[in-house]
Design a protein around this motif. Structure first.
Motif, PDB file in Angstrom:
ATOM      1  N   ARG A 128       0.918  -1.219   0.003  1.00 20.81           N
ATOM      2  CA  ARG A 128      -0.057  -0.029   0.010  1.00 20.81           C
ATOM      3  C   ARG A 128       0.928   1.052   0.085  1.00 20.81           C
ATOM      4  O   ARG A 128       0.371   2.298  -0.601  1.00 20.81           O
ATOM      5  N   LEU A 129       2.028   1.244   0.868  1.00 16.31           N
ATOM      6  CA  LEU A 129       2.848   2.295   0.595  1.00 16.31           C
ATOM      7  C   LEU A 129       3.501   2.573  -0.625  1.00 16.31           C
ATOM      8  O   LEU A 129       3.432   3.776  -1.120  1.00 16.31           O
ATOM      9  N   LEU A 158       4.450   9.585  -7.852  1.00 16.59           N
ATOM     10  CA  LEU A 158       5.854   9.801  -8.391  1.00 16.59           C
ATOM     11  C   LEU A 158       5.547   9.412  -9.890  1.00 16.59           C
ATOM     12  O   LEU A 158       6.403  10.157 -10.859  1.00 16.59           O
ATOM     13  N   LEU A 159       5.227   8.289 -10.252  1.00  7.30           N
ATOM     14  CA  LEU A 159       5.280   7.859 -11.642  1.00  7.30           C
ATOM     15  C   LEU A 159       4.918   8.354 -12.703  1.00  7.30           C
ATOM     16  O   LEU A 159       5.257   8.524 -13.902  1.00  7.30           O
ATOM     17  N   PRO A 204      11.773   1.489  -6.018  1.00  8.90           N
ATOM     18  CA  PRO A 204      12.411   1.579  -4.960  1.00  8.90           C
ATOM     19  C   PRO A 204      13.581   2.183  -4.650  1.00  8.90           C
ATOM     20  O   PRO A 204      13.715   2.979  -3.632  1.00  8.90           O
ATOM     21  N   VAL A 205      14.196   2.437  -5.818  1.00 12.05           N
ATOM     22  CA  VAL A 205      15.255   3.601  -5.728  1.00 12.05           C
ATOM     23  C   VAL A 205      14.660   4.961  -5.464  1.00 12.05           C
ATOM     24  O   VAL A 205      15.167   5.817  -4.668  1.00 12.05           O
ATOM     25  N   MET A 206      13.875   5.404  -6.014  1.00 11.30           N
ATOM     26  CA  MET A 206      13.110   6.534  -5.948  1.00 11.30           C
ATOM     27  C   MET A 206      12.597   6.817  -4.801  1.00 11.30           C
ATOM     28  O   MET A 206      12.873   7.924  -4.014  1.00 11.30           O
ATOM     29  N   ILE A 207      12.044   5.750  -4.038  1.00 11.30           N
ATOM     30  CA  ILE A 207      11.457   5.937  -2.739  1.00 11.30           C
ATOM     31  C   ILE A 207      12.758   6.185  -1.682  1.00 11.30           C
ATOM     32  O   ILE A 207      12.546   6.967  -0.823  1.00 11.30           O
ATOM     33  N   GLN A 208      13.617   5.019  -2.026  1.00  7.96           N
ATOM     34  CA  GLN A 208      14.817   5.314  -0.902  1.00  7.96           C
ATOM     35  C   GLN A 208      15.612   6.930  -0.944  1.00  7.96           C
ATOM     36  O   GLN A 208      15.881   7.435   0.048  1.00  7.96           O
TER      37      GLN A 208
END
Length: 265
Positions: free
Chosen positions: A187-188, A196-197, A211-215
């Motif tokens: 969900r996150l 973002l996408l 995942p890299v964007m989030i990190q």
């Protein structure tokens, strides 16, 4: 002479007649059903109706007047997590704090991990994040700043569950916090992806893996928030305010993931 079972019977009769929970029935009505005065009833209860409610509960009837077990358990568990850390919280402690039975917790939450997942869902960033994803800002820089504000608010939310979750993740990668995150991460990620996408699709962001964007987005911010209680006394006035720090992180993130032409002045 009246015994407690007589008072219980009177309370149940009054509740049935009024179609209310026992806890919502005024003492005056219970006294009338028992054929005694309110002052006499209070005297026999020791000055408080708590003894009557407990006697009703012992008779196998929930007196009501309290939030459901699920709500009480989530609130109790969140407080205990903030006070003791995730690893030190047991279902026995939650049941004791929530004033419910251990079997009821297993029934409602399917064990400790289920309870922790419910705590994170309510006291973590998910509700505000999903609300933001449902009505996203138009511009990417506004989106990034709104995301930072959302996570700062989640870390500062009382009781402070999120810092305890990250502390457990860092100390025990296979512990309950990691399992909690695994349950809620889809969900996150979905909400972050919806925010973002579309900017990637529009050519405003580099096509990095999500995942890299989030990190990149959250890593510096989370590290700073967790370290800030240590940094503040050591650095004093040299430490920027949290608002200034978020602005610096937002600017750095935008420089890292966008094309120069897409950056707003």
């Amino acid at each position: 002479m009246f015994h407690m079972q007589d008072l219980v019977a009177a309370a149940l009769a009054a509740a049935k007649d009024r179609q209310q929970d026992v806890a919502d029935v005024p003492l005056t009505a219970i006294a009338a059903a028992a054929g005694i005065s309110r002052s006499t009833l209070l005297r026999r209860l020791g000055g408080s109706r708590a003894a009557l409610d407990e006697a009703v509960r012992q008779a196998g009837v929930d007196p009501g007047g309290r939030p459901p077990v699920r709500d009480r358990a989530i609130a109790a568990a969140a407080q205990l997590v903030a006070e003791r850390g995730l690893g030190a919280v047991t279902l026995d402690a939650v049941a004791d704090r929530a004033e419910c039975s251990l079997p009821s917790l297993h029934t409602v939450f399917d064990g400790r991990d289920g309870l922790f997942a419910a705590v994170f869902e309510l006291h973590g960033p998910l509700p505000d994040l999903e609300a933001l994803a449902a009505d996203p800002p138009e511009h990417l820089d506004d989106t990034v700043r709104a995301l930072h504000r959302t996570f700062v608010a989640a870390f500062n939310h009382e009781p402070r569950v999120l810092p305890a979750v990250f502390a457990d993740i860092f100390s025990r990668p296979d512990g309950p916090a990691a399992r909690m995150m695994a349950t809620n991460f889809p969900r996150l990620a979905d909400s972050l992806g919806r925010l973002l996408l579309p900017h990637v699709a529009a050519g405003r962001m580099r096509p990095l893996p999500l995942p890299v964007m989030i990190q990149l987005l959250l890593g510096p911010l989370v590290t700073h928030i967790l370290m800030r209680p240590v940094l503040a006394p050591a650095l004093g006035d040299e430490l920027p305010s949290l608002e200034q720090t978020c602005e610096l992180f937002a600017d750095a993130y935008l420089r890292a993931v966008t094309y120069p032409a897409e950056r707003r002045p």
